[in-house]
Design an enzyme around this catalytic site. Structure first.
Site, PDB file in Angstrom:
ATOM      1  N   CYS A 108     -10.826 -10.291  42.497  1.00 59.44           N
ATOM      2  CA  CYS A 108      -9.669 -10.769  41.731  1.00 59.44           C
ATOM      3  C   CYS A 108      -8.721 -11.573  42.627  1.00 59.44           C
ATOM      4  CB  CYS A 108      -8.857  -9.606  41.159  1.00 59.44           C
ATOM      5  SG  CYS A 108      -9.827  -8.287  40.437  1.00 59.44           S
ATOM      6  N   ASP A 109      -8.441 -11.057  43.813  1.00 57.22           N
ATOM      7  CA  ASP A 109      -7.329 -11.586  44.598  1.00 57.22           C
ATOM      8  C   ASP A 109      -7.719 -12.282  45.897  1.00 57.22           C
ATOM      9  OD1 ASP A 109      -5.589 -10.575  42.675  1.00 57.22           O
ATOM     10  OD2 ASP A 109      -5.496  -8.620  43.642  1.00 57.22           O
ATOM     11  N   CYS A 115      -8.772  -5.263  44.738  1.00 60.63           N
ATOM     12  CA  CYS A 115      -9.859  -6.032  44.120  1.00 60.63           C
ATOM     13  C   CYS A 115     -10.023  -7.379  44.821  1.00 60.63           C
ATOM     14  CB  CYS A 115      -9.588  -6.227  42.629  1.00 60.63           C
ATOM     15  SG  CYS A 115     -10.895  -7.165  41.803  1.00 60.63           S
TER      16      CYS A 115
END
Ligand code: NDP
Length: 317
Positions: A143-144, A140
């Protein structure tokens, strides 16, 4: 009805942000929800190290810790949270039937499906190592990606997701190397063109990861195999993003709920309603576009509100 069959007003299937948010709303509305956690209690976030984009956590929170807090919040209002996997459903009539672990039968007036989706991975041991220790493999970018700002990263995949995430990473990272296993993209033409015209993205065709390299704790690079020439070379990087698709966890609903060609549940636009009255969907099981904890939580709230209105309209609540 057999004495062994349990009757519930609201059954929630799945324990990610969608399921727990539905549980918080349903329990506060006195719907006495029962939630089955499924095979991976806590869902996809349990494989995420730091969550920094969920509003309300200015210092961030680990994925597993966030899921514990969501569970506690649902329990605080009386949600009955259970271990167990729904192995079969029968949505023939107004009473929705489910079987837990192939044995116990539960009848529910309403069902909220929050079974999520699972990211696909390459399956290499080195990939799984740096995924599970949070050392640099992720599925992701949104997300990261932030953790790799200013650094060199690799992304695997050639679909719309990979293209979108490559563009996202190019905005924050020093360089993005994109590995496409065939000679062509699968993505739509416009997405492909965006990637091709981005000077920070270096595309390697006919290329696959042979191994993720690292020092045991963090990723330091990858070994790339050219599947046409059989040659190998190394690419230095600190982050490896896998964007080769997701599989929605909806197999048990085939034949009952309307699914798209990938298996995502089709909800009625602007609501959590499915084609079956009294069965609602929330989270990634119906979302191949946003796939965020916050959007899953939002649709979990919608599903609980829709379920409550359904029960009220039927005189069941
Ligand atoms: P897709 O299934 O469309 O693409 C997966 C990609 O991963 C393919 O290029 C495939 O390669 C590659 N792949 C699969 N397995 C491997 C492997 N083992 N090694 C290397 N590469 C691999 O998934 P997406 O997540 O990209 O998209 C899912 C759906 O969501 C699509 O319908 C897409 O259009 C949609 N979507 C739309 C967006 C938008 O419109 N903004 C954004 C994101 C997704 P190959 O081509 O060789 O099979």
């Amino acid at each position: 009805m057999s004495a062994d069959i349990e009757k519930v007003k609201c059954l929630i299937i799945g324990s990610g942000p969608a399921g727990y948010t539905a549980a918080i709303y349903a329990s506060r509305a006195n719907m006495s929800p029962v939630l089955y956690q499924g095979l991976q209690p806590g869902g996809q976030l349990t494989t995420t190290n730091d969550v920094e984009n969920f509003p309300g956590y200015p210092d961030g929170i680990s994925g597993p810790e966030m899921m514990i807090q969501l569970q506690k919040q649902a329990e605080r209002f009386g949600t009955d949270i259970r271990n167990g996997w729904i192995s079969k459903v029968d949505f023939t009539g107004p009473i929705h039937k489910v079987w837990v672990d192939g044995e116990k039968e539960v009848h529910a007036d309403t069902i909220i499906v929050s079974t999520g989706a699972s990211a696909k991975y390459l399956g290499l041991p080195s990939e799984q190592h740096y995924l599970s220790n949070g050392g640099g493999v992720s599925a992701c970018a949104v997300c990261d990606g932030f953790f790799y700002r200013g650094q060199d990263v690799v992304i695997v995949g050639a679909g719309d997701s990979a293209c979108e995430e490559a563009g996202y990473l190019a905005n924050i990272c020093n360089s993005v190397t994109m590995l496409v296993r065939k000679e062509e993209f699968r993505a739509s033409v416009i997405m492909e063109e965006r990637v091709r015209s981005n000077s920070k993205i270096n595309i390697l065709f006919n290329s696959e990861i042979e191994e993720v390299q690292g020092d045991g704790n963090v990723v330091t690079g990858i070994t790339v195999k050219n599947n046409k020439t059989g040659e190998f070379h190394d690419v230095a990087c600190t982050g490896v993003f896998i964007a080769i698709g997701h599989k929605p966890n909806t197999d048990i609903f085939k034949g009952w709920l309307d699914l798209d060609e990938t298996g995502y549940i089709i909800n009625k636009p602007g609501s959590s309603k499915t084609n079956i009255e009294g069965v609602f969907v929330s989270g990634d099981a119906a979302d191949h576009v946003y796939r965020q904890a916050i959007t899953a939580a939002g649709t979990g709230c919608m599903a609980a509100l829709d379920a409550e209105r359904y029960l009220a309209a039927k005189g069941l609540h």
